[in-house]
Scaffold this motif. Structure first.
Motif, PDB file in Angstrom:
ATOM      1  N   VAL A  41     -15.536  77.942   1.936  1.00 45.89           N
ATOM      2  CA  VAL A  41     -16.604  77.014   3.449  1.00 45.89           C
ATOM      3  C   VAL A  41     -18.196  77.860   3.092  1.00 45.89           C
ATOM      4  O   VAL A  41     -18.517  79.135   3.586  1.00 45.89           O
ATOM      5  CB  VAL A  41     -16.075  77.120   5.078  1.00 45.89           C
ATOM      6  CG1 VAL A  41     -17.666  76.866   5.603  1.00 45.89           C
ATOM      7  CG2 VAL A  41     -14.574  76.596   5.199  1.00 45.89           C
ATOM      8  N   SER A  42     -18.774  77.229   2.887  1.00 49.66           N
ATOM      9  CA  SER A  42     -20.528  77.781   2.594  1.00 49.66           C
ATOM     10  C   SER A  42     -21.590  77.069   3.470  1.00 49.66           C
ATOM     11  O   SER A  42     -21.071  76.120   4.435  1.00 49.66           O
ATOM     12  CB  SER A  42     -20.725  77.186   0.943  1.00 49.66           C
ATOM     13  OG  SER A  42     -22.389  77.041   1.081  1.00 49.66           O
ATOM     14  N   HIS A  43     -21.428  78.195   3.705  1.00 53.86           N
ATOM     15  CA  HIS A  43     -22.071  77.784   5.847  1.00 53.86           C
ATOM     16  C   HIS A  43     -23.866  77.957   5.441  1.00 53.86           C
ATOM     17  O   HIS A  43     -24.799  78.803   5.391  1.00 53.86           O
ATOM     18  CB  HIS A  43     -22.294  79.878   7.035  1.00 53.86           C
ATOM     19  CG  HIS A  43     -20.581  79.309   6.569  1.00 53.86           C
ATOM     20  ND1 HIS A  43     -20.313  78.402   7.697  1.00 53.86           N
ATOM     21  CD2 HIS A  43     -19.428  80.339   6.618  1.00 53.86           C
ATOM     22  CE1 HIS A  43     -18.616  79.013   7.568  1.00 53.86           C
ATOM     23  NE2 HIS A  43     -18.656  80.074   7.049  1.00 53.86           N
ATOM     24  N   VAL A  44     -24.022  76.609   4.399  1.00 47.60           N
ATOM     25  CA  VAL A  44     -25.185  76.806   4.548  1.00 47.60           C
ATOM     26  C   VAL A  44     -26.535  76.547   5.230  1.00 47.60           C
ATOM     27  O   VAL A  44     -27.856  76.703   5.239  1.00 47.60           O
ATOM     28  CB  VAL A  44     -25.538  75.104   3.714  1.00 47.60           C
ATOM     29  CG1 VAL A  44     -26.873  74.883   2.419  1.00 47.60           C
ATOM     30  CG2 VAL A  44     -24.238  75.273   2.481  1.00 47.60           C
ATOM     31  N   LEU A  93     -29.714  79.318   5.699  1.00 45.08           N
ATOM     32  CA  LEU A  93     -31.117  78.750   5.686  1.00 45.08           C
ATOM     33  C   LEU A  93     -31.671  79.218   7.169  1.00 45.08           C
ATOM     34  O   LEU A  93     -32.449  79.186   6.625  1.00 45.08           O
ATOM     35  CB  LEU A  93     -30.880  77.053   5.533  1.00 45.08           C
ATOM     36  CG  LEU A  93     -31.061  76.394   4.032  1.00 45.08           C
ATOM     37  CD1 LEU A  93     -30.256  75.257   4.467  1.00 45.08           C
ATOM     38  CD2 LEU A  93     -31.515  76.230   2.966  1.00 45.08           C
ATOM     39  N   ALA A  94     -31.186  79.145   7.766  1.00 44.52           N
ATOM     40  CA  ALA A  94     -32.151  79.613   9.087  1.00 44.52           C
ATOM     41  C   ALA A  94     -32.301  80.814   8.742  1.00 44.52           C
ATOM     42  O   ALA A  94     -32.872  81.420   9.248  1.00 44.52           O
ATOM     43  CB  ALA A  94     -31.240  78.987  10.449  1.00 44.52           C
ATOM     44  N   PHE A 136     -31.267  71.443   9.402  1.00 41.77           N
ATOM     45  CA  PHE A 136     -30.180  71.887  10.422  1.00 41.77           C
ATOM     46  C   PHE A 136     -29.865  72.485  11.223  1.00 41.77           C
ATOM     47  O   PHE A 136     -30.146  73.588  11.233  1.00 41.77           O
ATOM     48  CB  PHE A 136     -28.832  72.144   9.278  1.00 41.77           C
ATOM     49  CG  PHE A 136     -28.528  70.983   7.956  1.00 41.77           C
ATOM     50  CD1 PHE A 136     -29.145  70.120   7.635  1.00 41.77           C
ATOM     51  CD2 PHE A 136     -29.223  71.800   6.769  1.00 41.77           C
ATOM     52  CE1 PHE A 136     -28.781  68.821   6.420  1.00 41.77           C
ATOM     53  CE2 PHE A 136     -29.648  71.035   5.351  1.00 41.77           C
ATOM     54  CZ  PHE A 136     -29.429  69.584   5.479  1.00 41.77           C
ATOM     55  N   GLU A 137     -29.189  71.648  12.555  1.00 39.58           N
ATOM     56  CA  GLU A 137     -28.914  72.831  13.321  1.00 39.58           C
ATOM     57  C   GLU A 137     -27.459  73.543  12.597  1.00 39.58           C
ATOM     58  O   GLU A 137     -27.544  75.153  13.595  1.00 39.58           O
ATOM     59  CB  GLU A 137     -28.260  72.141  14.809  1.00 39.58           C
ATOM     60  CG  GLU A 137     -29.615  71.056  15.403  1.00 39.58           C
ATOM     61  CD  GLU A 137     -29.618  70.724  16.621  1.00 39.58           C
ATOM     62  OE1 GLU A 137     -28.388  70.773  17.528  1.00 39.58           O
ATOM     63  OE2 GLU A 137     -30.125  70.444  17.321  1.00 39.58           O
ATOM     64  N   ASN A 138     -27.086  72.855  12.149  1.00 40.31           N
ATOM     65  CA  ASN A 138     -25.488  73.385  11.086  1.00 40.31           C
ATOM     66  C   ASN A 138     -25.816  72.777  10.070  1.00 40.31           C
ATOM     67  O   ASN A 138     -25.542  71.385  10.594  1.00 40.31           O
ATOM     68  CB  ASN A 138     -24.241  74.029  12.211  1.00 40.31           C
ATOM     69  CG  ASN A 138     -24.027  74.204  12.992  1.00 40.31           C
ATOM     70  OD1 ASN A 138     -23.752  74.942  11.420  1.00 40.31           O
ATOM     71  ND2 ASN A 138     -22.831  75.308  13.454  1.00 40.31           N
ATOM     72  N   ALA A 139     -24.643  73.804   9.443  1.00 39.65           N
ATOM     73  CA  ALA A 139     -24.194  72.467   7.744  1.00 39.65           C
ATOM     74  C   ALA A 139     -23.434  73.451   7.297  1.00 39.65           C
ATOM     75  O   ALA A 139     -23.490  74.305   6.762  1.00 39.65           O
ATOM     76  CB  ALA A 139     -25.754  72.216   7.171  1.00 39.65           C
ATOM     77  N   ASP A 140     -22.397  72.711   6.804  1.00 43.20           N
ATOM     78  CA  ASP A 140     -21.052  73.668   6.051  1.00 43.20           C
ATOM     79  C   ASP A 140     -21.163  73.551   4.762  1.00 43.20           C
ATOM     80  O   ASP A 140     -21.013  71.271   4.907  1.00 43.20           O
ATOM     81  CB  ASP A 140     -20.493  74.067   7.059  1.00 43.20           C
ATOM     82  CG  ASP A 140     -20.183  74.758   7.961  1.00 43.20           C
ATOM     83  OD1 ASP A 140     -21.294  75.672   7.926  1.00 43.20           O
ATOM     84  OD2 ASP A 140     -19.515  75.110   8.940  1.00 43.20           O
TER      85      ASP A 140
END
Length: 143
Positions: free
Chosen positions: A52-55, A59-60, A73-77
């Motif tokens: 699982v790549s926690h993109v 970025l954050a 993103f607020e969140n993106a995987d």
């Protein structure tokens, strides 16, 4: 002449990169529930999530380092996985389909929308993968 050929190859390659299509589906659930539903849809087919790549987190974490304060993103995987059966089928049809493996489906929260999606694949044997990813993505968002 070599320079002109190099420029034409570069333009053709760049055009192909920008011509890529993405299939997305909106989710009515929050990010965490949608990510769980996506992982469950993958595992429910007997497939293993390889990574699982926690993109979104990356970025954050790196925004200031690259001179940006834009929150994408607020969140993106991105969930990466493979299917032995499907992969064998598409690679027996064309061994160069190895370039598409592993397959990835993302879940992203933009703040306005939680979505699940994936890159579209070329016509031909890779449509078997397209169908698999579409079924998983639809299941993850309840469609």
């Amino acid at each position: 002449m070599k320079t002109l050929s190099a420029i034409l190859v570069a333009l053709t390659t760049a055009g192909a990169a920008f011509a890529q299509n993405i299939t997305t589906y909106s989710s009515d659930a929050n990010f965490e529930d949608t990510a769980f539903a996506l992982e469950s849809a993958i595992i429910g087919r007997g497939l293993v999530v390889d990574y699982v790549s926690h993109v979104g987190a990356m970025l954050a974490r790196t925004g200031a380092d690259v001179g940006s304060d834009v929150e994408l993103f607020e969140n993106a995987d991105v969930f990466l996985f493979c299917s032995a059966t499907t992969s064998r089928n598409v690679m027996e049809a064309d061994i160069m389909n190895i370039a598409f493996c592993p397959y990835g489906i993302f879940v992203a929260d933009t703040g306005d929308e939680v979505m699940v999606g994936f890159r579209d694949f070329p016509k031909g044997p890779m449509q078997e993968v397209q169908t698999l990813l579409d079924e998983i993505a639809r299941e993850a968002v309840g469609k």
